[in-house]
Design an enzyme around this catalytic site. Structure first.
Site, PDB file in Angstrom:
ATOM      1  CE1 TYR A   3       3.730  13.738  11.416  1.00  0.00           C
ATOM      2  CE2 TYR A   3       3.780  14.630   8.710  1.00  0.00           C
ATOM      3  CZ  TYR A   3       3.402  13.466   9.777  1.00  0.00           C
ATOM      4  OH  TYR A   3       2.067  13.481   9.595  1.00  0.00           O
ATOM      5  CB  CYS A  11      19.960  35.091   1.434  1.00  0.00           C
ATOM      6  SG  CYS A  11      19.258  35.481   2.585  1.00  0.00           S
ATOM      7  CD  GLU A  12      22.456  30.439   8.446  1.00  0.00           C
ATOM      8  OE1 GLU A  12      21.943  29.454   8.820  1.00  0.00           O
ATOM      9  OE2 GLU A  12      23.851  30.947   8.521  1.00  0.00           O
ATOM     10  NE  ARG A  70       5.451  15.354   5.089  1.00  0.00           N
ATOM     11  CZ  ARG A  70       6.895  14.860   4.739  1.00  0.00           C
ATOM     12  NH1 ARG A  70       7.731  15.640   4.105  1.00  0.00           N
ATOM     13  NH2 ARG A  70       7.646  13.392   5.578  1.00  0.00           N
ATOM     14  CD  GLU A 125      -2.376  -0.833   2.807  1.00  0.00           C
ATOM     15  OE1 GLU A 125      -3.871  -1.161   2.862  1.00  0.00           O
ATOM     16  OE2 GLU A 125      -1.853  -0.351   3.759  1.00  0.00           O
ATOM     17  N   PRO A 126       1.796   1.391  -1.104  1.00  0.00           N
ATOM     18  CG  PRO A 126       3.065   1.451  -3.257  1.00  0.00           C
ATOM     19  CD  PRO A 126       2.036   0.924  -2.378  1.00  0.00           C
ATOM     20  N   GLY A 127       2.079   4.573  -0.206  1.00  0.00           N
ATOM     21  CA  GLY A 127       1.593   6.259  -0.575  1.00  0.00           C
ATOM     22  C   GLY A 127       2.385   7.659  -1.210  1.00  0.00           C
TER      23      GLY A 127
HETATM   24  C1  LIG Z   1      -2.573   1.174   6.801  1.00  0.00           C
HETATM   25  C2  LIG Z   1      -1.629   1.951   5.986  1.00  0.00           C
HETATM   26  N1  LIG Z   1      -1.104   1.793   4.529  1.00  0.00           N
HETATM   27  C3  LIG Z   1      -0.229   2.930   4.022  1.00  0.00           C
HETATM   28  C4  LIG Z   1      -0.341   3.913   3.990  1.00  0.00           C
HETATM   29  C5  LIG Z   1       0.699   5.183   3.498  1.00  0.00           C
HETATM   30  O1  LIG Z   1       2.165   5.208   3.878  1.00  0.00           O
HETATM   31  P1  LIG Z   1       3.338   5.677   2.609  1.00  0.00           P
HETATM   32  O2  LIG Z   1       2.760   6.882   2.205  1.00  0.00           O
HETATM   33  O3  LIG Z   1       4.540   6.331   4.207  1.00  0.00           O
HETATM   34  O4  LIG Z   1       3.690   4.828   2.090  1.00  0.00           O
HETATM   35  C6  LIG Z   1      -0.472   4.596   5.407  1.00  0.00           C
HETATM   36  C7  LIG Z   1      -0.409   5.439   6.174  1.00  0.00           C
HETATM   37  O5  LIG Z   1      -0.102   5.976   6.587  1.00  0.00           O
HETATM   38  C8  LIG Z   1      -0.853   3.552   5.795  1.00  0.00           C
HETATM   39  O6  LIG Z   1      -1.780   3.783   7.337  1.00  0.00           O
END
Ligand SMILES: Cc1ncc(COP(=O)(O)O)c(C=O)c1O
Length: 408
Positions: free
Chosen positions: A320, A337-338, A316, A277-279
């Site tokens: 974070y 310029c910092e 972000r 499940e990459p985001g």
């Molecule tokens: C259950 C689940 N799957 C997938 C993701 C996606 O994570 P990322 O965007 O780091 O790949 C998340 C993000 O919080 C999540 O809670």
């Protein structure tokens, strides 16, 4: 850099998939704005797809990273599934054309309405708590409809990421602790309309050390075998998302999708279907926030490049302590310029003239979706470069939109 798929500098000017960002900025006439490259997203998706070539597997995009409808459609066309975390994300995914069998509803606080809707639509649902089982059982009985569920397990593995985005450790509110699994299985046994079809985990986000994917796969494989032996017809092992991206843009050996897949493969069972499940790693490096310099404020020890983008559009860095690379979209000469306040701190940048364009890199994930109206600012528009064309994929929020929420 990555050829002309994404963002790259040529002769001192920044380009997005073949188009000059300075020229785009001129056309857009609104600042700040988000800008994405469709070809970069496709390339990211294909990296996962190629790595998973020999494995029964599904890529399920985590909509929370970026829920723009056009971006969802791009991923749908590539064959992705989606993981959603609310009833509205589910509605969006339906609007983008995903089928119910390509969706997973995840979340720690799913409401009764959201569960009823999800069962009605027929999506797969992650069980995260005792009350999830109780609610799903009640609703499935009352509307007489069965539902496929995954059990979200908490494997107690440290992904070594910021504590706000670490989710797979004991003490985290997510998932079911190992000692609680047995009572859950008994409850599922007693709920005939809940079909346990797999197990799920998610360790956290911005993961750099892919060894943790190997560790979690080993734990999940054990649970999978145990559940099969108990007579549950499980077929999916969902390892979650979480792969980080090289926000510093300087680390050639940074972990890639193929490294994640290799790590998982070491422990994978032949008869399980893998779900990833990459985001962030699908859309993060495919977007930038384009801002304009308002002016440079001189300080005692550092100077401040004040821009028209802020934590309202990109939270972000403040939330974070995330460090995104920041650069001008054209050559800027002048004394160093910092600092660029407060999208980045302690950066060495040349002192720009007013109205020079500046981008914050790698903001395609958890950028727009986490924006707000803080300080009375309206959300920015979003643009996409696809096949050499610049397309507006969301208009700027207007003050009238905001005002219309009040009874006047
Ligand atoms: C259950 C689940 N799957 C997938 C993701 C996606 O994570 P990322 O965007 O780091 O790949 C998340 C993000 O919080 C999540 O809670």
């Amino acid at each position: 850099m990555n050829g002309n798929q994404g963002f790259y500098v040529q002769d001192g000017y920044l380009y997005c998939a073949g188009l000059s960002v300075k020229e785009i900025q001129r056309q857009v006439e609104h600042s700040p704005f988000y800008l994405y490259s469709a070809s970069q997203m496709r390339q990211n998706y294909r990296s996962y797809e190629n790595a998973l070539d020999q494995i029964p597997a599904v890529i399920s995009y985590a909509v929370k990273a970026n829920s723009n409808l056009t971006i969802l459609k791009i991923l749908r066309d590539l064959g992705s599934w989606v993981t959603v975390v609310s009833g509205n994300e589910l509605r969006l995914a339906l609007a983008a054309g995903f089928e119910s069998k390509q969706m997973i509803l995840n979340g720690n606080g799913k409401t009764l309405h959201e569960l009823e809707y999800a069962i009605d639509v027929g999506v797969m649902i992650n069980i995260d708590s005792e009350f999830d089982v109780k609610h799903l059982h009640q609703i499935s009985q009352s509307i007489r409809k069965s539902v496929n569920v995954l059990l979200r397990l908490n494997p107690d593995i440290d992904p070594a990421v910021h504590p706000y985005i670490s989710t797979g450790l004991q003490g985290s509110k997510f998932g079911i602790q190992p000692q609680q699994v047995e009572p859950f299985l008994q409850n599922l046994d007693a709920a005939p309309l809940l079909n346990l079809v797999g197990i799920h985990s998610h360790l956290g986000s911005t993961i750099e050390n892919v060894d943790v994917f190997c560790q979690v796969s080993a734990v999940m494989a054990e649970y999978f075998v145990m559940m099969r032996e108990r007579g549950f017809p499980v077929k999916y092992i969902n390892i979650g998302g979480g792969l980080g991206i090289d926000y510093q843009r300087t680390r050639p050996g940074f972990a890639q999708p193929e490294d994640v897949v290799k790590a998982i493969q070491r422990e994978l069972l032949d008869d399980a279907i893998l779900i990833l499940e990459p985001g962030r790693s699908l859309v993060g490096n495919a977007g930038v926030l384009v801002c304009n310099v308002i002016g440079v404020k001189l300080g005692e020890t550092k100077n401040f490049i004040v821009v028209d983008g802020s934590m309202t559009e990109l939270i972000r860095p403040s939330l974070y302590q995330a460090e995104h690379q920041i650069a001008f979209i054209e050559p800027v000469v002048g004394p160093v310029c910092e600092s660029a306040d407060f999208l980045g701190k302690n950066r060495l940048l040349a002192t720009p003239d007013e109205r020079i364009g500046l981008v914050v890199y790698d903001t395609g994930a958890y950028g727009y979706v986490m924006s707000s109206n803080y300080n009375g600012r309206m959300r920015p528009p979003e643009y996409l470069v696809d096949d050499g064309q610049l397309i507006q994929i969301r208009r700027a929020e207007r003050f009238e939109d905001y005002l219309s929420l009040f009874d006047m």
